[in-house]
Design a protein around this motif. Structure first.
Motif, short mmCIF file in Angstrom:
data_model
loop_
_atom_site.label_atom_id
_atom_site.label_comp_id
_atom_site.label_asym_id
_atom_site.label_seq_id
_atom_site.Cartn_x
_atom_site.Cartn_y
_atom_site.Cartn_z
N SER A 1 -13.12 4.66 -1.27
CA SER A 1 -11.82 4.02 -1.15
C SER A 1 -10.76 4.84 -1.88
N GLY A 2 -11.09 5.32 -3.07
CA GLY A 2 -10.14 6.13 -3.83
C GLY A 2 -9.76 7.41 -3.12
N ILE A 3 -10.74 8.05 -2.48
CA ILE A 3 -10.46 9.27 -1.72
C ILE A 3 -9.48 8.98 -0.59
N ALA A 4 -9.76 7.91 0.16
CA ALA A 4 -8.91 7.57 1.31
C ALA A 4 -7.49 7.24 0.88
N HIS A 5 -7.35 6.45 -0.19
CA HIS A 5 -6.01 6.05 -0.64
C HIS A 5 -5.21 7.26 -1.11
N GLY A 6 -5.82 8.08 -1.93
CA GLY A 6 -5.11 9.25 -2.45
C GLY A 6 -4.75 10.25 -1.37
N ALA A 7 -5.68 10.50 -0.45
CA ALA A 7 -5.44 11.46 0.62
C ALA A 7 -4.31 11.00 1.53
N PHE A 8 -4.29 9.72 1.85
CA PHE A 8 -3.23 9.19 2.72
C PHE A 8 -1.87 9.35 2.07
N GLN A 9 -1.77 8.99 0.79
CA GLN A 9 -0.47 9.11 0.12
C GLN A 9 -0.05 10.56 -0.03
N LEU A 10 -1.01 11.42 -0.33
CA LEU A 10 -0.71 12.84 -0.49
C LEU A 10 -0.18 13.44 0.80
N LEU A 11 -0.77 13.05 1.92
CA LEU A 11 -0.42 13.67 3.21
C LEU A 11 0.78 13.02 3.88
N PHE A 12 0.97 11.71 3.66
CA PHE A 12 1.93 11.00 4.50
C PHE A 12 3.08 10.33 3.75
N TYR A 13 2.98 10.18 2.41
CA TYR A 13 4.02 9.39 1.73
C TYR A 13 5.41 10.00 1.89
N ALA A 14 5.55 11.31 1.63
CA ALA A 14 6.87 11.94 1.70
C ALA A 14 7.48 11.79 3.09
N ARG A 15 6.65 11.92 4.13
CA ARG A 15 7.16 11.77 5.51
C ARG A 15 7.58 10.33 5.78
N LEU A 16 6.76 9.38 5.36
CA LEU A 16 7.11 7.98 5.56
C LEU A 16 8.38 7.61 4.79
N HIS A 17 8.52 8.18 3.60
CA HIS A 17 9.73 7.91 2.81
C HIS A 17 10.97 8.43 3.51
N ASP A 18 10.90 9.65 4.04
CA ASP A 18 12.05 10.22 4.73
C ASP A 18 12.43 9.42 5.97
N HIS A 19 11.44 8.80 6.61
CA HIS A 19 11.69 8.10 7.88
C HIS A 19 12.09 6.63 7.67
N PHE A 20 11.40 5.93 6.75
CA PHE A 20 11.61 4.49 6.61
C PHE A 20 12.38 4.10 5.33
N GLY A 21 12.29 4.90 4.29
CA GLY A 21 12.91 4.55 3.02
C GLY A 21 11.95 3.83 2.10
N ALA A 22 12.20 3.92 0.79
CA ALA A 22 11.30 3.36 -0.20
C ALA A 22 11.22 1.84 -0.13
N GLY A 23 12.34 1.19 0.18
CA GLY A 23 12.35 -0.27 0.23
C GLY A 23 11.44 -0.83 1.30
N ALA A 24 11.50 -0.26 2.50
CA ALA A 24 10.67 -0.75 3.60
C ALA A 24 9.18 -0.50 3.32
N ILE A 25 8.86 0.66 2.76
CA ILE A 25 7.47 0.96 2.44
C ILE A 25 6.94 -0.01 1.39
N HIS A 26 7.76 -0.30 0.39
CA HIS A 26 7.32 -1.20 -0.67
C HIS A 26 7.08 -2.62 -0.14
N THR A 27 8.01 -3.12 0.66
CA THR A 27 7.85 -4.47 1.21
C THR A 27 6.61 -4.56 2.10
N THR A 28 6.38 -3.54 2.91
CA THR A 28 5.18 -3.51 3.76
C THR A 28 3.92 -3.50 2.91
N GLY A 29 3.96 -2.74 1.81
CA GLY A 29 2.79 -2.63 0.96
C GLY A 29 2.41 -3.95 0.32
N VAL A 30 3.38 -4.65 -0.28
CA VAL A 30 3.05 -5.91 -0.92
C VAL A 30 2.70 -6.99 0.11
#
Length: 488
Positions: free
Chosen positions: A331-360
Motif C-alpha cells: 500500500s505504501g509503495i502504491a500511494h507514494g508512487a501515485f503521488q510522485l508521478l501524478f500529483y504535480a499534474r493533477l495540481h496544475d489541472h484541478f488545483g489544490a482545493g479540488a484535490i483536497h476535497t476529493t481526498g477527504v
C-alpha cells in the motif's frame, strides 16, 4: 496577414508562459533523506506493537484491551509533540532550521534504542514521549522546503515529499514484521543471542536508530542553513523568549507570501511575528481543515492494523504480523508512487482545493468497506472478494494521501510573512498533533469497546464516519487554489 501578426504580437502580452524554477536538488535530497528515519519509526512499530502489548502482559490476557493500550502508546507520542512542536517551529524562525533538525534526529535514535530495551508498558510510553517532545521535524521540514522553493516549483517539490514515506512504508513493515522476535523466527541466525532473547523487539528498533544517526551526520556536514541567522544563537533565543511575552504586537493583514524570486528587500528584512500576530483568519481556516483531515487519517491508520489482527469472529480479519506488514508495504509503495508521478499534474489541472476535497471525501467509502470486508470474511472466509475489497480500500486511501501536499500549499499561502513560515507551520502542526493525540486512543478504544459482547459492532464505524463528514465540511472552507489568497 497583418492581422495574424498583430494577433501573434499580442498573445505573449495576454498569456505569458510561467517559467518554473528548477528544484535545488543539492539541498532538496538531504531534506528527503532526513525524513526517512521518522517515517521508518512509525512503519516499523505498527506490525509488532499489538503483539508487544500482549507479550508484556499489561492486558492480562484480555484480547479486547489490546487496541486500548496500542492507542495510548500512539497518543503518548502526539501528546508530547503537541505540547512542544509550536515552540520548536517558532524557534526555527529565529535560530535556524538545522539545529532543531539535528535535535530531532538525535531524539529518534535515542528513543528507538530505549523502546527496544523496554520491558514494561511505562518504559514504552516514556520512550515515545521523549521522541515526541524533542522531534519537531514535521513542521520544520515543511518550512525548509518552503525556504528553498518558490510558487513555481513548490507543487513539484511536494510531489516528491512522499518518497521517504513510501520507502519507509516499504522497509518499515518488513523490518517490524520480520525482525521482531528474531530468535524465534530465525533460530539458526539469532538463536544463540541472549540479548535478542531477552529483548525480542530490539532488533527492529535498531534499524530506524541507525538511519537516524546517518541522517544526523549528512545533515550536519552537507545541509546549508536555509534561514539567515547572523546573530549568535543564545542572543536569538533570548530575543525569541522576550517576544513571546509581547502581547501588544499589531495583527497583520492576510497578505500571502510572494515567491522567493519575487521577494523584495523589504520582505527579506521582515522579522518573525509573535504567535498572536500569526493567528490570522486564513491561518485558522487552513488549520481547521488540516486538523479534521489529520484526525480521520490517524484514526483510520490506528484501526487498520488492529482490524487486520483481530479475529474474524470479533470483527477483523485474523491476519498475522508478517502478512499485515506486507499489505502495508504494498500500500505504501502504491500511494507514494501515485503521488510522485501524478500529483504535480493533477495540481496544475484541478488545483489544490479540488484535490483536497476529493481526498477527504474518499474517507466515506473507506469507512463503509470495513464492515463489508468483515461480513464477507465471516461468510466466505478469506476469499477473492475479501481481498478485492481490501485492495479497493487502499486504492481509495491514495486519494486521501494527496491531502497533505495540498494543505502544505495552503499553509504557505496563509502565512502572514515569509519570516513567519516556521510559526505558521508550527500552529498547524501543533493543533494537528493535538488531534493526533486524541484520535489514535479514542479510535482504538472505540474499536475495542465495539468488539465486546453486547455492544454495537458498528460503533467504531459510526465514529469514523462522523470524522469523515467533518473533514469534508472543513475542506469546503478553502478556496479552489492557494493563489486566490495570494492575489487578495
Amino acid at each position: 496577414m497583418t492581422m495574424r501578426q498583430d494577433s501573434d504580437e499580442e498573445t505573449p502580452l495576454l498569456q505569458q508562459p510561467i517559467v518554473k524554477t528548477p528544484l535545488p536538488w543539492d539541498q532538496f535530497w538531504i531534506i528527503l533523506f532526513l525524513q526517512f528515519p521518522d517515517s521508518l519509526v512509525f512503519q516499523t512499530l505498527a506490525p509488532f506493537t499489538p503483539q508487544l502489548i500482549r507479550d508484556i502482559g499489561v492486558t492480562n490476557g484480555n484480547e479486547s484491551q489490546v487496541g486500548h493500550y496500542v492507542g495510548i502508546l500512539q497518543s503518548s507520542y502526539y501528546t508530547a509533540q503537541a505540547l512542544t512542536i509550536l515552540y520548536w517551529s517558532q524557534l526555527s524562525d529565529h535560530i535556524g532550521r538545522k539545529p532543531l533538525i539535528l535535535t530531532a534526529l538525535f531524539a529518534i535514535a535515542v528513543s528507538m534504542f530505549s523502546f527496544g530495551l523496554s520491558k514494561t508498558f511505562v518504559g514504552l510510553v516514556v520512550s515515545r514521549i521523549f521522541c515526541g517532545a524533542f522531534n519537531g521535524s514535521n513542521g520544520i521540514v515543511k518550512s525548509m522546503v518552503m525556504d528553498i522553493t518558490d510558487t513555481t516549483n513548490l507543487p513539484k517539490a511536494f510531489g516528491y515529499m512522499p518518497l521517504p514515506w513510501m520507502l519507509g512504508a516499504i522497509v518499515g513493515p518488513l523490518v517490524g514484521g520480520s525482525l521482531s522476535r528474531p530468535a524465534d523466527r530465525f533460530p539458526e541466525i539469532f538463536g544463540r543471542s541472549e540479548l535478542l532473547k531477552t529483548y525480542p523487539y530490539l532488533l527492529p528498533c535498531v534499524v530506524p536508530a541507525i538511519f537516524a544517526s546517518a541522517a544526523w551526520l549528512v545533515t550536519y556536514f552537507r545541509f546549508r542553513e536555509s534561514v539567515s541567522t547572523r546573530t549568535p544563537p543564545l542572543r536569538l533565543i533570548k530575543e525569541w523568549l522576550l517576544q513571546q511575552s509581547d502581547s501588544n504586537f499589531p495583527v497583520p493583514s492576510n497578505n500571502a507570501l510572494t515567491s522567493s524570486a519575487e521577494a523584495n528587500s523589504d520582505e527579506v528584512s521582515l522579522r518573525p511575528l509573535p504567535l498572536r500576530a500569526s493567528l490570522t483568519p486564513r491561518v485558522l481556516t487552513v488549520t481547521a481543515s488540516y486538523v479534521a483531515m489529520a484526525v480521520f487519517y490517524m484514526a483510520f491508520n490506528s484501526i487498520l492494523p488492529l482490524f487486520y489482527a483481530t479475529p474474524i469472529e470479533l470483527g477483523g480479519l485474523s491476519l498475522d504480523p508478517p502478512l499485515i506488514g506486507a499489505i502495508l508495504s504494498v500500500s505504501g509503495i502504491a500511494h507514494g508512487a501515485f503521488q510522485l508521478l501524478f500529483y504535480a499534474r493533477l495540481h496544475d489541472h484541478f488545483g489544490a482545493g479540488a484535490i483536497h476535497t476529493t481526498g477527504v471525501s474518499s474517507g466515506i467509502p473507506i469507512v463503509i468497506l470495513f464492515p463489508v470486508i468483515n461480513a464477507l470474511a465471516r461468510v466466505q472466509g478469506m476469499s477473492l472478494a475479501v481481498w478485492l475489497c481490501v485492495a479497493a480500500q487502499h486504492v481509495l486511501t491514495t486519494s486521501l494521501m494527496m491531502c497533505n501536499p495540498c494543505l502544505a500549499l495552503f499553509i504557505r499561502a496563509a502565512a502572514p510573512n515569509r519570516a513567519s513560515l516556521g510559526a505558521t507551520n508550527g500552529i498547524a502542526q501543533m493543533v494537528a498533533a493535538g488531534a493526533r493525540m486524541i484520535a489514535p486512543a479514542s479510535a482504538t478504544s472505540v474499536f475495542s469497546y465495539s468488539m465486546q459482547e453486547g455492544h454495537d459492532a458498528w460503533l467504531v464505524y459510526y465514529f469514523l464516519m462522523i470524522i469523515a463528514f467533518l473533514a469534508v465540511g472543513t475542506s469546503l472552507l478553502l478556496p479552489r487554489d492557494p493563489s486566490v489568497w495570494k492575489d487578495h
